[in-house]
Design a protein around this motif. Structure first.
Motif, mmCIF file in Angstrom:
data_model
loop_
_atom_site.group_PDB
_atom_site.id
_atom_site.type_symbol
_atom_site.label_atom_id
_atom_site.label_comp_id
_atom_site.label_asym_id
_atom_site.label_seq_id
_atom_site.Cartn_x
_atom_site.Cartn_y
_atom_site.Cartn_z
ATOM 1 N N ASP A 515 0.792 -1.226 0.000
ATOM 2 C CA ASP A 515 0.000 0.000 0.000
ATOM 3 C C ASP A 515 0.824 1.277 0.000
ATOM 4 O O ASP A 515 0.249 2.363 -0.115
ATOM 5 N N TYR A 516 2.140 1.185 0.127
ATOM 6 C CA TYR A 516 2.960 2.396 0.244
ATOM 7 C C TYR A 516 4.139 2.330 -0.724
ATOM 8 O O TYR A 516 4.705 1.251 -0.969
ATOM 9 N N MET A 517 4.525 3.505 -1.237
ATOM 10 C CA MET A 517 5.602 3.564 -2.223
ATOM 11 C C MET A 517 6.963 3.289 -1.589
ATOM 12 O O MET A 517 7.742 2.497 -2.092
ATOM 13 N N HIS A 518 7.265 3.954 -0.492
ATOM 14 C CA HIS A 518 8.569 3.810 0.152
ATOM 15 C C HIS A 518 8.357 3.187 1.519
ATOM 16 O O HIS A 518 7.739 3.788 2.398
ATOM 17 N N ILE A 519 8.876 2.024 1.668
ATOM 18 C CA ILE A 519 8.637 1.276 2.896
ATOM 19 C C ILE A 519 9.827 0.371 3.159
ATOM 20 O O ILE A 519 10.504 -0.089 2.223
ATOM 21 N N SER A 520 10.155 0.132 4.408
ATOM 22 C CA SER A 520 11.367 -0.601 4.772
ATOM 23 C C SER A 520 11.041 -2.001 5.256
ATOM 24 O O SER A 520 10.179 -2.181 6.126
ATOM 25 N N GLU A 521 11.719 -2.966 4.682
ATOM 26 C CA GLU A 521 11.600 -4.354 5.120
ATOM 27 C C GLU A 521 12.975 -4.860 5.542
ATOM 28 O O GLU A 521 13.966 -4.662 4.843
ATOM 29 N N MET A 522 13.016 -5.509 6.663
ATOM 30 C CA MET A 522 14.277 -6.048 7.173
ATOM 31 C C MET A 522 14.541 -7.397 6.518
ATOM 32 O O MET A 522 13.655 -8.253 6.450
ATOM 33 N N GLN A 523 15.742 -7.562 6.015
ATOM 34 C CA GLN A 523 16.088 -8.812 5.356
ATOM 35 C C GLN A 523 16.001 -9.980 6.337
ATOM 36 O O GLN A 523 16.458 -9.899 7.467
ATOM 37 N N GLY A 524 15.379 -11.054 5.867
ATOM 38 C CA GLY A 524 15.264 -12.245 6.691
ATOM 39 C C GLY A 524 14.129 -12.195 7.694
ATOM 40 O O GLY A 524 14.028 -13.081 8.543
ATOM 41 N N VAL A 525 13.272 -11.166 7.609
ATOM 42 C CA VAL A 525 12.168 -11.015 8.557
ATOM 43 C C VAL A 525 10.861 -10.882 7.784
ATOM 44 O O VAL A 525 10.788 -10.132 6.803
ATOM 45 N N LYS A 526 9.847 -11.590 8.216
ATOM 46 C CA LYS A 526 8.511 -11.443 7.666
ATOM 47 C C LYS A 526 7.547 -11.121 8.806
ATOM 48 O O LYS A 526 7.570 -11.773 9.853
ATOM 49 N N ILE A 527 6.698 -10.108 8.567
ATOM 50 C CA ILE A 527 5.654 -9.749 9.537
ATOM 51 C C ILE A 527 4.314 -10.133 8.922
ATOM 52 O O ILE A 527 3.895 -9.541 7.925
ATOM 53 N N PHE A 528 3.665 -11.090 9.511
ATOM 54 C CA PHE A 528 2.425 -11.650 8.959
ATOM 55 C C PHE A 528 1.262 -11.225 9.842
ATOM 56 O O PHE A 528 1.213 -11.555 11.033
ATOM 57 N N ARG A 529 0.338 -10.478 9.268
ATOM 58 C CA ARG A 529 -0.816 -9.982 10.036
ATOM 59 C C ARG A 529 -2.044 -10.853 9.787
ATOM 60 O O ARG A 529 -2.397 -11.130 8.640
ATOM 61 N N ILE A 530 -2.684 -11.273 10.881
ATOM 62 C CA ILE A 530 -3.889 -12.099 10.807
ATOM 63 C C ILE A 530 -5.080 -11.222 11.218
ATOM 64 O O ILE A 530 -5.199 -10.851 12.387
ATOM 65 N N PRO A 531 -5.979 -10.878 10.289
ATOM 66 C CA PRO A 531 -7.040 -9.907 10.593
ATOM 67 C C PRO A 531 -8.374 -10.532 10.981
ATOM 68 O O PRO A 531 -9.431 -9.997 10.665
ATOM 69 N N SER A 532 -8.355 -11.675 11.647
ATOM 70 C CA SER A 532 -9.615 -12.341 11.994
ATOM 71 C C SER A 532 -9.394 -13.246 13.193
ATOM 72 O O SER A 532 -8.246 -13.516 13.579
#
Length: 717
Positions: A515-532
């Motif tokens: 959803d965003y043009m410039h955004i930072s992701e850390m290598q080797g890390v995944k953030i998984f959001r569960i919306p329910s």
């Protein structure tokens, strides 16, 4: 121009749930037991008795604050205006209930008497409602058809067809009132929340179609028997078209003229409502004119026009409901009770918000239950409210139910003294008035494109409810609508829109990385959001989405690694390969190896660096992920079945050297995890963090040894 925004800075330690509990004492609340709740419920004092009296008789509350000089004149004017509309609608809607018109006046009188004392709404006009009238009429025509013998029911002996129909309608209404009263006593007013606005809109639109078709025979002056059950609309239309050549031209012309005039005046009422002190009661004027013209030109004999005929003068003695009708109509009475309450409550809620007072759903159930029981005892049929009638009562200055009481008195005056003036009124006029008042419900078709563009599951609910109620009948259609609505709820929770989050640079905010043009992701890390919520029906879906997000199946990777370890074991057994194996895999001891099952890590005396280069004949899938963060901020509950599945999934990732963290858990979820023994030697409480940013700072600190840093990612739009 750049807008200056307030900034804030917070300096605090990075907390896990464990460290937060060490630094800040937590209060453990003691839950009340059922015995505690019962003791509290059964404990009475003078204050509670007074509150109970005011709750049971809301009239006490608003009568104490009644402003006679400010409100009385408005209530009187409103009551007279509403009474005229209620009389006309009562006469017209009685046709929908397949009853003589005079009984519509009963419905405008008796239910209002009890609602005045028991109801919590100060503005709704209690009386007939077209959808309920039609649902009652379906039972009436099924048990007492126009053509053929009535149902074999004790109590029908020595009664005319009209009397049999009145008995059926009053018995159905009585049973409907019992259902409403029982639901009110047992405090189940919350049931109305399962009837969403979308479902009610689709249902009332289908009801409008049924009403329109049912009134065509009056407008055209045809004799069409009442048809019930699935596809009754289609069969009724077939009967009408079969007899279309027998249309009574006088009825048709009169109906068209009345519908055009009433429609135009209603539009003018709406356009100039701010300037008009009260809406023009055009239905009353047209009814009076039609009565005069019909009487003066003798429409009944000269043009064979069906008229209202003999009106019941005065009130008849109370009657007892018929138990056999109860048995025959229970299936229809219950949905009628639900629909009647849902419509009345939704209308009452609109005006309570507008005028800043509260309404009680359970007390409304009691009020309508008693009103329908009382009214049925005096031969009235099902009562609820009408949006148009309520709008007249409120817009003409009504402040309290004194306006409703005055409107009931007007219906009483007509019943006792003026009913004979309505005898020459053509039934086609009443049919035309019913049809022209369907405009609001039929215009709800415009909601379909709006819903389709903005919320497709809601659109499916609307269309499914409308089609089901139109083709199968209102009782079955309501059940179909509820079923479709519950399926959409299951669909939304069973297949939630999961997302991968990333950091907005310079903030502690984490948003969907798409959803965003410039955004930072850390290598080797995944953030998984569960919306329910996480429960038995969606745990497998969430597992599949998680595997899809990280790009590998941890169980498959673990099996590949165990297979590779067997090959490594063979290499270590060769003397010439011992040094190479130690260099490559960090072996500490060449003896005592014990191979485990493939879905668990093998217990070897050395630790393998799976990210290093392996021998040519040893291949395993490469895993670049070292940390997985699960955002539980939107998880409202977790059941036992899902908890077991979640535990299995987390262990799969932990066993392939992926550190798992759970963040932003609700307190109830944390309690559930601890009480169900979720944690063990593999899944530790140290994986819990109070916020997503705490977990990311912790991961970032641990990753310094790996030489990992932040990278800038482009939008994946």
């Amino acid at each position: 121009m750049v807008t200056l925004r307030k900034q804030y800075a917070v300096v605090r330690p990075v907390y896990s749930e464990d460290s937060l509990a060490e630094d800040h004492n937590k209060v453990y609340r003691q839950r009340k037991t059922i015995v505690d709740h019962m003791r509290e419920y059964l404990t009475w004092d003078s204050k509670r008795a007074k509150n109970a009296a005011v709750s049971l008789l809301p009239v006490i509350g608003w009568m104490r604050t009644y402003r006679v000089r400010e409100w009385l004149l408005g209530d009187v004017v409103s009551g007279i205006s509403t009474g005229m509309v209620a009389i006309m609608q009562g006469l017209a809607f009685s046709l929908l209930a397949s009853l003589p018109p005079s009984y519509g006046l009963y419905t405008a009188f008796f239910p209002m008497l009890t609602y005045f004392f028991l109801g919590t709404s100060r503005h709704i006009s209690v009386g007939s409602f077209p959808v309920l009238s039609l649902m009652v009429g379906a039972v009436v025509t099924r048990l007492v058809p126009e053509v053929g013998p009535p149902a074999n029911i004790t109590g029908f002996e020595d009664l005319t067809q009209d009397q049999q129909r009145v008995l059926v309608a009053s018995s159905v209404t009585f049973l409907m009132g019992i259902f409403q009263l029982a639901m009110g006593i047992f405090q189940v007013g919350f049931i109305v929340v399962y009837l969403s606005d979308t479902l009610v809109s689709g249902f009332t639109t289908a009801a409008a179609i049924h009403i329109l078709v049912s009134q065509l025979k009056f407008v055209l002056g045809l004799t069409v028997p009442g048809i019930n059950g699935p596809l009754s609309v289609i069969y009724t239309l077939k009967e009408i078209f079969d007899q279309i050549t027998s249309t009574n031209i006088c009825d048709l012309v009169m109906s068209i003229v009345i519908m055009m005039v009433v429609f135009i005046v209603k539009e003018l009422n709406e356009k100039y409502k701010a300037k008009l002190p009260v809406p023009i009661p055009i239905e009353v004027f047209m009814t009076v004119i039609a009565c005069g013209v019909s009487y003066g030109f003798n429409f009944k004999t000269r043009y064979d026009v069906a008229v209202v005929g003999k009106m019941v003068s005065g009130y008849e003695s109370p009657i007892a409901p018929n138990m056999e009708v109860f048995q025959e109509s229970a299936v229809e009475a219950f949905p009628s009770a639900i629909v009647g309450f849902a419509v009345a409550f939704s209308v009452a809620k609109v005006y309570s918000i507008k005028h800043d007072y509260t309404i009680d759903g359970n007390q409304e159930l009691i009020a309508f239950g008693v009103s329908n029981i009382f009214g049925a005892s005096f031969r009235s049929f099902a009562a609820s409210t009408s949006l148009s009638r309520t709008a007249v009562q409120e817009s003409s200055g009504g402040k309290t139910q004194i306006a409703g009481l005055i409107s009931a008195m007007m219906a009483m005056i007509v019943t006792l003294a003026l009913g004979f003036l309505l005898e020459p009124l053509p039934t086609s006029v009443l049919g035309a008035l019913v049809i022209v008042n369907l405009k609001g419900m039929l215009m709800q078709f415009r909601e379909i494109p709006y819903l389709w563009m903005r919320d497709k599951p809601e659109c499916v609910v609307w269309v499914g409810t409308c089609l089901g109620a139109t083709l199968l009948g209102l009782d079955l259609g309501l059940a179909v609508g509820l079923g479709v609505e519950l399926l959409t709820v299951v669909y939304r929770t069973q297949f939630p829109r999961c997302s991968v989050l990333a950091n907005i640079p310079g903030t502690d905010l984490y948003k969907d990385h798409k959803d965003y043009m410039h955004i930072s992701e850390m290598q080797g890390v995944k953030i998984f959001r569960i919306p329910s919520p996480i429960y038995f029906a969606n745990i497998e879906f969430l597992r599949d989405k998680l595997v899809e997000t990280v790009g590998f199946n941890p169980l498959r990777v673990l099996k590949k690694r165990n297979k590779a370890l067997r090959k490594i074991n063979k290499l270590l057994q060769k003397k010439e390969d011992v040094v190479t194996a130690k260099e490559l895999f960090g072996a500490t001891d060449e003896s005592g190896m014990n191979m485990e099952e493939q879905d668990r890590p093998s217990d070897l005396p050395f630790r393998v660096n799976w990210r290093a280069e392996l021998p040519v004949d040893v291949t395993v899938p490469r895993v670049d992920l070292h940390s997985l963060i699960l955002d539980f901020s939107a998880v409202s509950f977790l059941d036992i079945s899902a908890l077991k599945g979640l535990k299995a999934v987390l262990k799969e990732f932990i066993r392939v050297d992926v550190e798992v963290y759970i963040v932003s858990c609700d307190e109830s979820i944390l309690e559930k995890l601890h009480s169900c023994r979720f944690f063990d030697e593999e899944i530790l409480t140290s994986m819990l963090f109070p916020s997503l940013h705490d977990a990311m700072l912790h991961v970032q600190d641990k990753s310094k040894d790996r030489g990992r840093g932040w990278v800038l990612g482009e939008s994946r739009l």
